[in-house]
Design a protein around this motif. Structure first.
Motif, PDB file in Angstrom:
ATOM      1  N   PRO A 164      -4.660   0.744  -1.456  1.00 43.95           N
ATOM      2  CA  PRO A 164      -4.234  -0.645  -1.248  1.00 43.95           C
ATOM      3  C   PRO A 164      -3.571  -1.245  -2.495  1.00 43.95           C
ATOM      4  N   GLY A 167      -3.958  -2.265   4.226  1.00 45.74           N
ATOM      5  CA  GLY A 167      -5.112  -1.621   3.615  1.00 45.74           C
ATOM      6  C   GLY A 167      -5.795  -0.547   4.448  1.00 45.74           C
ATOM      7  N   VAL A 168      -5.094   0.034   5.452  1.00 44.91           N
ATOM      8  CA  VAL A 168      -5.717   1.074   6.277  1.00 44.91           C
ATOM      9  C   VAL A 168      -4.718   2.196   6.560  1.00 44.91           C
ATOM     10  N   ASP A 181       0.820  -1.204   0.000  1.00 44.24           N
ATOM     11  CA  ASP A 181       0.000   0.000   0.000  1.00 44.24           C
ATOM     12  C   ASP A 181       0.860   1.263   0.000  1.00 44.24           C
ATOM     13  N   ASP A 193     -13.354   8.516   8.290  1.00 48.18           N
ATOM     14  CA  ASP A 193     -14.388   7.704   7.628  1.00 48.18           C
ATOM     15  C   ASP A 193     -15.789   8.281   7.855  1.00 48.18           C
ATOM     16  N   ARG A 197      -5.898   9.517   2.118  1.00 46.38           N
ATOM     17  CA  ARG A 197      -6.537   8.229   1.844  1.00 46.38           C
ATOM     18  C   ARG A 197      -5.479   7.150   1.639  1.00 46.38           C
ATOM     19  N   LYS A 226      -9.952   4.466   6.373  1.00 45.28           N
ATOM     20  CA  LYS A 226      -9.752   4.412   4.926  1.00 45.28           C
ATOM     21  C   LYS A 226      -9.519   5.815   4.354  1.00 45.28           C
ATOM     22  N   GLU A 227     -10.271   6.798   4.878  1.00 49.25           N
ATOM     23  CA  GLU A 227     -10.132   8.178   4.436  1.00 49.25           C
ATOM     24  C   GLU A 227     -10.189   9.110   5.642  1.00 49.25           C
TER      25      GLU A 227
END
Length: 298
Positions: A288, A215-216, A122, A183, A285, A254-255
């Motif tokens: 991934p 992924g975060v 990522d 988020d 953001r 995530k955002e």
């Protein structure tokens, strides 16, 4: 594989050794594994041009030797492409290299790339600017600004300058007010510092991720305000104690949208150790699997 090697002669470890000799040794070592190798040794202000040429060329792997800022610039060029980034840990802390499991001794790292494997990891972005480790505002940015006032020409010199700057930053910590939307959920905070990271930091070691493909984003908001508490926080960070640390609030996301309130520009911000000017609103953001890297074989 076809390698393009770019060595920043002004970056970290390469300042204290002969970069041209190391370039020759690197070429010979990789060619010994059957790869085709081109090497460019450039000053710090020539890294961007060299990266642009490599991204537009026919190589399969771009190996970059320098600090986290140099690595971040390379990731920005290569993210979303079919070229793989090989991170040569020639910086001071080499946090992204640690996350990828790359040996920290330069010759060992080159040997590991000789039979390495390509994997997807990522990256994160702040207002479209790619970073591999961390965006920060407040305390960390102030530390970097104070550190840059000291002269240093080696890795130990930079570490010592960072220690001195850390004590100075703790003596007069910033007081930052911000609206943080994670988020879609907004909260207002008053803090000494905020860090948004490319994946959550692992436990028991320096601040880097154990899962570069998690992924975060990691959202770290400092609760400590008094000097004593900030000193405790710094010690806990160096020891890698995050989960049971009552001096910091940690959330995955995530955002993230960060809106700085008041005289926000005086705090400054930093992306992968490089100072930059913050906007009043910064949007971050996670992306991934957007970057291919060459990592040591299992």
């Amino acid at each position: 594989m076809r390698f393009q090697v770019i060595l920043n002669r002004d970056g970290g470890t390469l300042r204290s050794r002969d970069p041209d000799r190391f370039a020759q040794e690197t070429r010979a070592r990789l060619e010994g594994f059957g790869h085709t190798v081109s090497v460019a040794v450039v000053p710090g202000d020539g890294v961007g041009e060299a990266l642009a040429a490599a991204a537009a060329g026919d190589c399969e792997v771009v190996m970059v030797g320098g600090g986290d800022g140099t690595v971040s610039a390379a990731a920005g060029r290569l993210a979303g492409s079919d070229k793989a980034l090989a991170v040569l840990p020639a910086g001071t802390m080499n946090l992204f290299a640690r996350s990828l499991g790359i040996p920290l001794e330069l010759e060992a790292a080159v040997a590991a790339f000789g039979n390495g494997r390509v994997r997807a990891v990522d990256v994160a972005s702040a207002d479209g600017r790619i970073f591999v480790h961390q965006f920060s505002v407040g305390l960390h940015a102030k530390l970097i600004r104070l550190r840059e006032k000291h002269a240093f020409r080696s890795r130990p010199g930079k570490i010592w300058a960072s220690v001195r700057a850390g004590f100075s930053a703790l003596f007069r910590p910033p007081r930052l007010k911000a609206a943080l939307t994670v988020d879609g959920e907004e909260t207002k905070v008053t803090t000494a510092g905020i860090g948004i990271t490319n994946n959550l930091f692992g436990e028991g070691h320096l601040p880097y991720s154990d899962r570069p493909d998690g992924g975060v984003l990691g959202v770290y908001v400092t609760r400590a305000r008094r000097r004593r508490d900030l000193a405790r926080l710094l010690l806990a960070m160096l020891r890698g104690r995050w989960r049971r640390n009552d001096q910091i609030d940690i959330r995955p996301a995530k955002e993230v949208t960060l809106r700085l309130m008041g005289r926000h520009r005086r705090f400054g911000c930093a992306i992968d150790g490089e100072l930059c000017d913050p906007g009043e609103v910064i949007r971050l953001r996670i992306h991934p699997g957007a970057l291919k890297v060459l990592a040591p074989a299992e």
